[in-house]
Enzyme design. Sequence first.
Site, PDB file in Angstrom:
ATOM      1  N   CYS A   1       3.976  -2.830   5.587  1.00 35.79           N
ATOM      2  CA  CYS A   1       5.092  -2.198   6.280  1.00 35.79           C
ATOM      3  C   CYS A   1       5.750  -3.217   7.209  1.00 35.79           C
ATOM      4  O   CYS A   1       5.081  -4.062   7.786  1.00 35.79           O
ATOM      5  CB  CYS A   1       4.696  -0.990   7.126  1.00 35.79           C
ATOM      6  SG  CYS A   1       3.946   0.328   6.179  1.00 35.79           S
TER       7      CYS A   1
ATOM      8  N   ASN B   1       3.576   0.033  11.821  1.00 32.44           N
ATOM      9  CA  ASN B   1       2.925  -0.777  10.797  1.00 32.44           C
ATOM     10  C   ASN B   1       1.448  -0.702  11.099  1.00 32.44           C
ATOM     11  O   ASN B   1       1.030  -1.115  12.182  1.00 32.44           O
ATOM     12  CB  ASN B   1       3.427  -2.223  10.904  1.00 32.44           C
ATOM     13  CG  ASN B   1       2.558  -3.192  10.120  1.00 32.44           C
ATOM     14  OD1 ASN B   1       1.973  -2.820   9.108  1.00 32.44           O
ATOM     15  ND2 ASN B   1       2.479  -4.426  10.586  1.00 32.44           N
ATOM     16  N   GLY B   2       0.656  -0.158  10.159  1.00 30.03           N
ATOM     17  CA  GLY B   2      -0.783  -0.075  10.407  1.00 30.03           C
ATOM     18  C   GLY B   2      -1.295   1.318  10.135  1.00 30.03           C
ATOM     19  O   GLY B   2      -0.652   2.104   9.429  1.00 30.03           O
TER      20      GLY B   2
ATOM     21  N   GLU C   1      -0.603  -9.108 -11.555  1.00 26.88           N
ATOM     22  CA  GLU C   1       0.115  -8.536 -10.409  1.00 26.88           C
ATOM     23  C   GLU C   1       1.630  -8.490 -10.608  1.00 26.88           C
ATOM     24  O   GLU C   1       2.283  -7.623 -10.051  1.00 26.88           O
ATOM     25  CB  GLU C   1      -0.257  -9.217  -9.091  1.00 26.88           C
ATOM     26  CG  GLU C   1       0.200 -10.623  -8.914  1.00 26.88           C
ATOM     27  CD  GLU C   1      -0.189 -11.200  -7.554  1.00 26.88           C
ATOM     28  OE1 GLU C   1      -0.403 -10.452  -6.599  1.00 26.88           O
ATOM     29  OE2 GLU C   1      -0.263 -12.435  -7.468  1.00 26.88           O
TER      30      GLU C   1
ATOM     31  N   ARG D   1       6.901  -6.930   2.858  1.00 31.86           N
ATOM     32  CA  ARG D   1       5.733  -6.292   3.463  1.00 31.86           C
ATOM     33  C   ARG D   1       5.497  -4.876   2.928  1.00 31.86           C
ATOM     34  O   ARG D   1       4.519  -4.215   3.301  1.00 31.86           O
ATOM     35  CB  ARG D   1       5.913  -6.216   4.977  1.00 31.86           C
ATOM     36  CG  ARG D   1       6.129  -7.540   5.631  1.00 31.86           C
ATOM     37  CD  ARG D   1       6.386  -7.376   7.101  1.00 31.86           C
ATOM     38  NE  ARG D   1       5.208  -6.919   7.794  1.00 31.86           N
ATOM     39  CZ  ARG D   1       4.254  -7.697   8.273  1.00 31.86           C
ATOM     40  NH1 ARG D   1       4.365  -8.992   8.146  1.00 31.86           N
ATOM     41  NH2 ARG D   1       3.210  -7.207   8.888  1.00 31.86           N
TER      42      ARG D   1
ATOM     43  N   LYS E   1       3.242  -8.277   0.592  1.00 33.32           N
ATOM     44  CA  LYS E   1       2.894  -9.676   0.826  1.00 33.32           C
ATOM     45  C   LYS E   1       1.821  -9.823   1.890  1.00 33.32           C
ATOM     46  O   LYS E   1       1.008 -10.732   1.845  1.00 33.32           O
ATOM     47  CB  LYS E   1       4.175 -10.415   1.257  1.00 33.32           C
ATOM     48  CG  LYS E   1       4.010 -11.903   1.450  1.00 33.32           C
ATOM     49  CD  LYS E   1       3.832 -12.594   0.128  1.00 33.32           C
ATOM     50  CE  LYS E   1       3.675 -14.087   0.267  1.00 33.32           C
ATOM     51  NZ  LYS E   1       3.123 -14.665  -0.973  1.00 33.32           N
TER      52      LYS E   1
ATOM     53  N   HIS F   1     -21.569 -13.622 -23.347  1.00 29.29           N
ATOM     54  CA  HIS F   1     -22.501 -12.669 -22.745  1.00 29.29           C
ATOM     55  C   HIS F   1     -21.880 -11.281 -22.588  1.00 29.29           C
ATOM     56  O   HIS F   1     -22.345 -10.483 -21.777  1.00 29.29           O
ATOM     57  CB  HIS F   1     -22.993 -13.200 -21.396  1.00 29.29           C
ATOM     58  CG  HIS F   1     -23.726 -14.498 -21.526  1.00 29.29           C
ATOM     59  ND1 HIS F   1     -24.979 -14.588 -22.094  1.00 29.29           N
ATOM     60  CD2 HIS F   1     -23.358 -15.775 -21.237  1.00 29.29           C
ATOM     61  CE1 HIS F   1     -25.366 -15.855 -22.117  1.00 29.29           C
ATOM     62  NE2 HIS F   1     -24.390 -16.598 -21.611  1.00 29.29           N
TER      63      HIS F   1
ATOM     64  N   GLU G   1      -7.152 -17.222 -11.087  1.00 34.00           N
ATOM     65  CA  GLU G   1      -5.815 -17.197 -10.484  1.00 34.00           C
ATOM     66  C   GLU G   1      -4.749 -16.905 -11.548  1.00 34.00           C
ATOM     67  O   GLU G   1      -3.803 -16.142 -11.305  1.00 34.00           O
ATOM     68  CB  GLU G   1      -5.556 -18.533  -9.768  1.00 34.00           C
ATOM     69  CG  GLU G   1      -4.177 -18.701  -9.159  1.00 34.00           C
ATOM     70  CD  GLU G   1      -3.812 -17.675  -8.095  1.00 34.00           C
ATOM     71  OE1 GLU G   1      -4.651 -16.865  -7.700  1.00 34.00           O
ATOM     72  OE2 GLU G   1      -2.638 -17.675  -7.683  1.00 34.00           O
TER      73      GLU G   1
ATOM     74  N   LYS H   1      -2.280 -13.729 -11.324  1.00 32.59           N
ATOM     75  CA  LYS H   1      -0.818 -13.878 -11.317  1.00 32.59           C
ATOM     76  C   LYS H   1      -0.212 -12.985 -12.389  1.00 32.59           C
ATOM     77  O   LYS H   1       0.766 -12.285 -12.150  1.00 32.59           O
ATOM     78  CB  LYS H   1      -0.388 -15.328 -11.591  1.00 32.59           C
ATOM     79  CG  LYS H   1      -0.533 -16.321 -10.476  1.00 32.59           C
ATOM     80  CD  LYS H   1       0.436 -16.157  -9.341  1.00 32.59           C
ATOM     81  CE  LYS H   1      -0.122 -15.248  -8.298  1.00 32.59           C
ATOM     82  NZ  LYS H   1      -0.938 -15.782  -7.269  1.00 32.59           N
TER      83      LYS H   1
ATOM     84  N   TRP I   1       4.956   0.556   3.001  1.00 33.73           N
ATOM     85  CA  TRP I   1       3.942   0.453   1.955  1.00 33.73           C
ATOM     86  C   TRP I   1       2.995   1.606   2.227  1.00 33.73           C
ATOM     87  O   TRP I   1       2.286   1.611   3.237  1.00 33.73           O
ATOM     88  CB  TRP I   1       3.218  -0.884   2.031  1.00 33.73           C
ATOM     89  CG  TRP I   1       2.247  -1.101   0.914  1.00 33.73           C
ATOM     90  CD1 TRP I   1       2.518  -1.623  -0.319  1.00 33.73           C
ATOM     91  CD2 TRP I   1       0.842  -0.806   0.919  1.00 33.73           C
ATOM     92  NE1 TRP I   1       1.375  -1.669  -1.078  1.00 33.73           N
ATOM     93  CE2 TRP I   1       0.328  -1.170  -0.345  1.00 33.73           C
ATOM     94  CE3 TRP I   1      -0.034  -0.270   1.855  1.00 33.73           C
ATOM     95  CZ2 TRP I   1      -1.010  -1.025  -0.698  1.00 33.73           C
ATOM     96  CZ3 TRP I   1      -1.379  -0.112   1.513  1.00 33.73           C
ATOM     97  CH2 TRP I   1      -1.850  -0.494   0.249  1.00 33.73           C
TER      98      TRP I   1
HETATM   99  O1  M6R Z   1      -2.110 -13.566   3.105  1.00 36.50           O
HETATM  100  P1  M6R Z   1      -3.385 -13.764   2.382  1.00 36.50           P
HETATM  101  O2  M6R Z   1      -3.526 -15.101   1.770  1.00 36.50           O
HETATM  102  O3  M6R Z   1      -4.572 -13.439   3.245  1.00 36.50           O
HETATM  103  O4  M6R Z   1      -3.361 -12.703   1.232  1.00 36.50           O
HETATM  104  C1  M6R Z   1      -4.462 -12.471   0.418  1.00 36.50           C
HETATM  105  C2  M6R Z   1      -4.076 -11.662  -0.797  1.00 36.50           C
HETATM  106  O5  M6R Z   1      -3.578 -10.415  -0.407  1.00 36.50           O
HETATM  107  C3  M6R Z   1      -3.027 -12.377  -1.636  1.00 36.50           C
HETATM  108  O6  M6R Z   1      -3.457 -13.636  -2.026  1.00 36.50           O
HETATM  109  C4  M6R Z   1      -2.676 -11.556  -2.878  1.00 36.50           C
HETATM  110  O7  M6R Z   1      -3.770 -11.509  -3.740  1.00 36.50           O
HETATM  111  C5  M6R Z   1      -1.442 -12.140  -3.536  1.00 36.50           C
HETATM  112  N1  M6R Z   1      -0.578 -11.086  -3.949  1.00 36.50           N
HETATM  113  C6  M6R Z   1      -1.763 -13.014  -4.686  1.00 36.50           C
HETATM  114  O8  M6R Z   1      -0.646 -13.486  -5.333  1.00 36.50           O
END
Ligand code: M6R
Length: 631
Positions: free
Chosen positions: A2, A111-112, A511, A27, A626, A527, A504, A508, A85
């Site tokens: 948020c 926010n929170g 998401e 956010r 984010k 396995h 990773e 990517k 969010w």
């Molecule tokens: O701000 P941060 O690096 O702590 O965030 C951690 C994860 O939320 C962040 O890396 C998330 O997995 C991303 N969307 C990955 O692309």
Amino acid sequence: MCGIVGYIGHRSANEVLISGLRKLEYRGYDSAGVATIPLLDHPADRPIDRYLHRVRAKGKLIQLEEKLKADTAPQASIGIGHTRWATHGKPEEHNAHPHTNTMGNLAVVQNGIVENYHILRSELKQLGHIFVSETDTEVIPHMIAEFLTQLEKQGNMIPDKSPSVLFEAVRLTIAKLQGAYAIAVIHADYPDEIVVVRQQAPLVIGIGKDENFCASDTPALVAYTRTVISLENGEIARLTRESVQVYNSKGDRLRRAPQTLNWNPTMVEKQGFKHYMLKEIYEQPGVFRTGLAIYVSETNKVDLGLPTGFIEPIERVEIIACGTSWHASLVGKYLLEQLAGVPTSVQYASEYRYSPPPSLKNTLVIGVTQSGETADTLAALELAKSRGDRCLGITNRVESSIGRISDAVIDTQAGIEIGVAATKTFVAQLLMFYLLALEFGAAKGTLTEARSQELIEGLRQLPAYMERILEGQERYIEDLSRQFTHTKDFIFLGRGINFPIALEGALKLKEISYIHAEGYPAGEMKHGPIALLDEDVPVVAIATPGSVYEKVLSNSQEAKARDAKLIGVAPLDDPAAHEVFDYILPIPVVDEIFSPILTVIPLQLLSYHVAAHRGLDVDQPRNLAKSVTVE
Ligand code: M6R
């Protein structure tokens, strides 16, 4: 999660709020809203001359902007805004912020999370307050209203040190709230002030001339001012047009010196790229060069700016992080152990908090986070600190909360990242781990001078190789990715230092394209996961020359024998790779230890183009944000 923004001054509040929310949409973006206190042209025609006006919309900010275009309310020069969010309550208009009290003259954005909202809500309902949303936030305006009524009954007698009745009601309210949050409050009967609070969620105040601002993050402010005050936990501030006053939770005035941001607004623009993510992928060689220029001298000495004697007593490292930062940390473990011989563990921050490892002397706990505001990482680091561990933060947002919690902080020099999918911040975090391993190796005598020199020279070569991959491969990957727009499952394989890159690559893809993807250590396939493979499940294998190259090629052959389509992130001119892979995303041959910096780039491009071909919102994928500021 948020984004909140507030404005009091002489401009159109809606314009400032929308411009700020645009910069905060990363956010959260499932609904948005603004509340203002308009100036009435003919106050004599009305029983009151001020009122609270609220406009909210489900969906992205653009929906709110459309609604505001049709809105006929008079202009206002004070207001608060929110991009959401969802935590409590579905992303529907009635759950969108700002939330109001029953009378509708007081508005709050948050926010929170208010953790004890259940009990507060039932207490307030018994007092006659009417709730209309499923959110935790709604208790806040009702409780402030309740305190205002009580104060009014007592003739608005407030402590001398308290600057206003609204401030006092907010101060009394937050004493009742449990959780991590930041809020901004306006009230139609107090049209010349905004009261804001920070309690473990970021809140920064922007200072202008006869105008003041507040926001969850600085990009919302840089178009108007670069003079800011970041509130600390437990602080309350009162913004008027002419002043900003900061207080602690007891209501004592605090003296806080403003800081100047060294940003300019273009840092948060797309600069001709279709998406922020693509721009940020292309920024990676530059980020890498900047990191080297700042932390490595011309004579190849690494200096991350850590306090004297910070590293020497350390016997083991624990790294805590989430998501992509956790993947960078796995590479960090490899480097700290293999290069510097420092025993290292990596934990998900969300797990560490509730099952921390036994506390051992001389442990360095490193929190890795691009946003610097990930609630799980901050909570885990706070726990480590309370156990007496030395704490180091690695982030590109040194002004964020992690900078305040840690004993020392390393700025990855990546700058702000807007695309929700982390790209350049990942590569910058990796560089910091190379440099940290070099510093540890030097401090502990586990790396020879010659090997250090060799490694630094190797690092210096990488930006040119990164550029070569970007220039040479993007078109090819864009074409290739068309084949996978309807694919349902993907497998990513890697071993050794490239196992985290397989994780990773899978993250990517899932998401931003919503395709199910799994990353595995290549040797683990047989396995169990190999049962998933058939001609509809493509396999991406990271096969770079080095200690596990032949093993990965063999594991890829095993996948090929199950009819999987094989994509290799591999050297272009190796016949063995050509024999195995249906497609090759070529990587220059470098020392295996450096390969993650290169192998991740084609995977970023692949996920970007698959998502773009699927017509998805690459920068703002569904359900994500984010900055994950709730646990
Ligand atoms: O701000 P941060 O690096 O702590 O965030 C951690 C994860 O939320 C962040 O890396 C998330 O997995 C991303 N969307 C990955 O692309």
